[in-house]
Design a protein around this motif. Structure first.
Motif, mmCIF file in Angstrom:
data_model
loop_
_atom_site.group_PDB
_atom_site.id
_atom_site.type_symbol
_atom_site.label_atom_id
_atom_site.label_comp_id
_atom_site.label_asym_id
_atom_site.label_seq_id
_atom_site.Cartn_x
_atom_site.Cartn_y
_atom_site.Cartn_z
ATOM 1 N N PHE A 194 10.563 -13.616 7.608
ATOM 2 C CA PHE A 194 11.795 -14.364 7.338
ATOM 3 C C PHE A 194 12.799 -13.947 8.419
ATOM 4 O O PHE A 194 13.480 -12.926 8.287
ATOM 5 C CB PHE A 194 12.330 -14.057 5.936
ATOM 6 N N GLN B 202 16.362 -12.209 8.552
ATOM 7 C CA GLN B 202 16.568 -10.787 8.260
ATOM 8 C C GLN B 202 16.640 -9.929 9.529
ATOM 9 O O GLN B 202 16.824 -8.706 9.439
ATOM 10 C CB GLN B 202 15.429 -10.256 7.372
ATOM 11 N N PHE C 269 10.809 -6.711 -3.994
ATOM 12 C CA PHE C 269 10.424 -8.055 -3.525
ATOM 13 C C PHE C 269 10.098 -7.967 -2.026
ATOM 14 O O PHE C 269 10.536 -8.775 -1.222
ATOM 15 C CB PHE C 269 11.561 -9.067 -3.754
ATOM 16 N N TYR D 88 7.685 -8.298 0.142
ATOM 17 C CA TYR D 88 7.007 -9.304 0.960
ATOM 18 C C TYR D 88 6.125 -8.636 2.031
ATOM 19 O O TYR D 88 5.345 -7.746 1.693
ATOM 20 C CB TYR D 88 8.075 -10.247 1.540
ATOM 21 N N ASP E 210 6.001 -4.980 -4.438
ATOM 22 C CA ASP E 210 5.852 -6.433 -4.543
ATOM 23 C C ASP E 210 4.781 -6.700 -5.594
ATOM 24 O O ASP E 210 3.845 -5.917 -5.744
ATOM 25 C CB ASP E 210 5.444 -7.033 -3.185
ATOM 26 N N SER E 211 4.913 -7.809 -6.323
ATOM 27 C CA SER E 211 3.946 -8.095 -7.384
ATOM 28 C C SER E 211 2.657 -8.694 -6.835
ATOM 29 O O SER E 211 1.692 -8.823 -7.568
ATOM 30 C CB SER E 211 4.562 -9.054 -8.394
ATOM 31 N N GLU F 213 3.510 -4.256 -8.578
ATOM 32 C CA GLU F 213 3.966 -4.266 -9.965
ATOM 33 C C GLU F 213 5.160 -5.204 -10.143
ATOM 34 O O GLU F 213 5.784 -5.620 -9.168
ATOM 35 C CB GLU F 213 4.355 -2.851 -10.401
ATOM 36 N N ASP F 214 5.470 -5.496 -11.406
ATOM 37 C CA ASP F 214 6.674 -6.263 -11.716
ATOM 38 C C ASP F 214 7.904 -5.376 -11.487
ATOM 39 O O ASP F 214 7.903 -4.195 -11.856
ATOM 40 C CB ASP F 214 6.622 -6.702 -13.182
ATOM 41 N N VAL F 215 8.952 -5.966 -10.916
ATOM 42 C CA VAL F 215 10.151 -5.204 -10.570
ATOM 43 C C VAL F 215 10.746 -4.470 -11.780
ATOM 44 O O VAL F 215 10.959 -3.258 -11.734
ATOM 45 C CB VAL F 215 11.207 -6.166 -9.960
ATOM 46 N N ASP G 48 15.730 -8.614 -1.906
ATOM 47 C CA ASP G 48 15.896 -10.027 -1.582
ATOM 48 C C ASP G 48 15.325 -10.815 -2.765
ATOM 49 O O ASP G 48 14.231 -11.384 -2.676
ATOM 50 C CB ASP G 48 15.122 -10.319 -0.281
ATOM 51 N N GLY H 79 10.398 -15.746 -9.845
ATOM 52 C CA GLY H 79 9.196 -15.059 -9.346
ATOM 53 C C GLY H 79 8.374 -14.552 -10.513
ATOM 54 O O GLY H 79 8.838 -14.537 -11.655
ATOM 55 N N ARG H 80 7.149 -14.165 -10.185
ATOM 56 C CA ARG H 80 6.276 -13.634 -11.227
ATOM 57 C C ARG H 80 5.825 -12.220 -10.901
ATOM 58 O O ARG H 80 5.498 -11.920 -9.754
ATOM 59 C CB ARG H 80 5.037 -14.524 -11.379
ATOM 60 N N GLY H 81 5.825 -11.382 -11.935
ATOM 61 C CA GLY H 81 5.344 -10.013 -11.787
ATOM 62 C C GLY H 81 3.830 -9.988 -11.702
ATOM 63 O O GLY H 81 3.168 -11.022 -11.845
HETATM 64 C C1 LIG Z 1 10.646 -14.712 -0.789
HETATM 65 S S1 LIG Z 1 9.957 -13.137 -0.862
HETATM 66 C C2 LIG Z 1 11.258 -12.094 -0.344
HETATM 67 C C3 LIG Z 1 11.433 -12.114 1.145
HETATM 68 C C4 LIG Z 1 11.396 -10.726 1.853
HETATM 69 N N1 LIG Z 1 12.218 -9.745 1.184
HETATM 70 C C5 LIG Z 1 11.771 -10.823 3.327
HETATM 71 O O1 LIG Z 1 12.910 -11.130 3.630
HETATM 72 O O2 LIG Z 1 10.907 -10.643 4.168
HETATM 73 C C6 LIG Z 1 9.824 -12.850 -2.599
HETATM 74 C C7 LIG Z 1 8.767 -11.773 -2.885
HETATM 75 O O3 LIG Z 1 9.001 -11.288 -4.209
HETATM 76 C C8 LIG Z 1 7.756 -11.077 -4.862
HETATM 77 N N2 LIG Z 1 8.032 -11.171 -6.315
HETATM 78 C C9 LIG Z 1 8.416 -12.267 -7.015
HETATM 79 N N3 LIG Z 1 8.616 -11.958 -8.321
HETATM 80 C C10 LIG Z 1 8.381 -10.631 -8.453
HETATM 81 C C11 LIG Z 1 8.425 -9.709 -9.551
HETATM 82 N N4 LIG Z 1 8.747 -10.115 -10.781
HETATM 83 N N5 LIG Z 1 8.154 -8.409 -9.313
HETATM 84 C C12 LIG Z 1 7.813 -7.997 -8.063
HETATM 85 N N6 LIG Z 1 7.752 -8.815 -6.976
HETATM 86 C C13 LIG Z 1 8.021 -10.116 -7.169
HETATM 87 C C14 LIG Z 1 6.843 -12.136 -4.291
HETATM 88 O O4 LIG Z 1 5.484 -11.748 -4.365
HETATM 89 C C15 LIG Z 1 7.334 -12.273 -2.835
HETATM 90 O O5 LIG Z 1 6.606 -11.493 -1.930
#
Ligand SMILES: C[S@@+](CC[C@H](N)C(=O)[O-])C[C@H]1O[C@@H](n2cnc3c(N)ncnc32)[C@H](O)[C@@H]1O
Length: 292
Positions: free
Chosen positions: A99, A102, A126, A128, A147-148, A175-177, A197, A202-204
């Motif tokens: 992304f 950033q 999150f 990524y 990250d999940s 894991e889930d956040v 971010d 999103g899903r865990g």
């Molecule tokens: C759009 S990306 C964030 C972009 C990143 N921070 C960057 O700028 O490079 C969102 C990330 O959050 C993760 N994610 C979504 N829901 C989540 C959750 N409940 N727990 C953990 N990670 C999660 C996704 O797998 C994804 O990799």
């Protein structure tokens, strides 16, 4: 225009699309905000590939050439985002593994981490493909990368490897956040800084649902317990409607109880003409112990 084929460059944007040079490939991807005419229309004609979003969700890449498929070597390749090396893939979701809005934060993260080197651990949520995590490590702090998605954590580990940072101290967590944060609080774990971010939705790792409008306050409260409301820095970025730079600042200011400074700005990607492509909101808190 000469383009460096070893890195990322946003060449131009317009008509709800952006034209990007990603390593050796010139590609077009959707841009929901680009409601303006392209600045350099002639540069769009020889794009190698384009990502088309489907109305039913998802989408697909189309590639130039008689076979209509992308060249073999294109499955994955490396680009330089100094001092980092990044693995790029043209994923079925239209993501590349980077992304670029950033970019300035990665430099700042490395910079503040180098000023606090050896003094603690930074939590990247999150996370990524890991470029923020790698910036922490490059600066000299330890990191916890969460990250999940198993695939994304693997990708981040590959980026650590190709960037020569695989021997640095980092915990890779799938894991889930919210689940993870609650566990860290039970363990009385402490962190020196945070990077997050959060997505709109999103899903865990076990299907847990994260919704920013509902879950952000609880998540921020949990983070504050992990630093006694006294972080050395927080990098909070957001791409969800309503979460403006000012809103992010209020979210941090209302919780952080240590003197410091706030950088509040719109995230953007610099195009080849120098014009800025808007790409979300940014708020960075940094304590009086560090300079950005
Ligand atoms: C759009 S990306 C964030 C972009 C990143 N921070 C960057 O700028 O490079 C969102 C990330 O959050 C993760 N994610 C979504 N829901 C989540 C959750 N409940 N727990 C953990 N990670 C999660 C996704 O797998 C994804 O990799």
């Amino acid at each position: 225009m000469s383009t460096n084929k070893n890195t990322y460059q946003l060449i131009d944007s317009g008509n709800f699309k952006k034209l990007e040079q990603v390593g050796p490939y010139k590609v077009i991807r959707p841009s929901p905000v680009a409601a303006w005419p392209p600045t350099q229309p002639s540069l769009w004609k020889d794009a190698d590939g384009e990502y088309h979003r489907s109305d039913k969700g998802g989408g697909n890449w189309s590639w130039r050439g008689s076979s209509g498929s992308r060249p073999d070597s294109e499955d994955e390749f490396l680009i330089q985002i100094p001092p980092l090396t990044v693995k790029i893939r043209f994923t079925p979701f239209g993501h590349l593994g980077i992304f670029p809005e950033q970019l300035s934060n990665w430099d700042r993260i490395r910079n503040v981490s180098s000023q606090l080197a050896g003094q603690g651990e930074v939590l990247n949520l999150f996370a990524y493909s890991g470029l923020s995590t790698l910036s922490v490590l490059a600066g000299g702090l330890d990191a916890c990368h969460l990250d999940s998605s198993k695939g994304m954590v693997e990708w981040a580990r590959e980026n650590a490897q190709v960037s020569g940072l695989a021997d640095k101290k980092v915990r890779w967590i799938i894991e889930d956040v919210l689940k993870f944060l609650n566990r860290e609080i039970r363990r009385e774990k402490k962190y020196i800084g945070f990077i997050l971010d959060p997505p709109t939705f999103g899903r865990g790792a076990s299907g847990e649902v994260f919704k920013i409008e509902k879950d952000l306050p609880e998540m921020m409260d949990l983070l504050m317990q992990l630093c006694n409301n006294k972080p050395e820095f927080v990098f909070l970025t957001c791409h969800s409607t309503g979460f403006s730079p000012l809103a992010l600042r209020r979210i941090l200011e209302g919780r952080i109880k240590t003197p410091g400074n706030y950088l509040t700005e719109e995230l953007s990607i610099s195009e080849s003409t120098g014009r800025l492509h808007p790409a979300g909101s940014n708020c960075v808190f940094y304590s009086n112990r560090v300079k950005l």
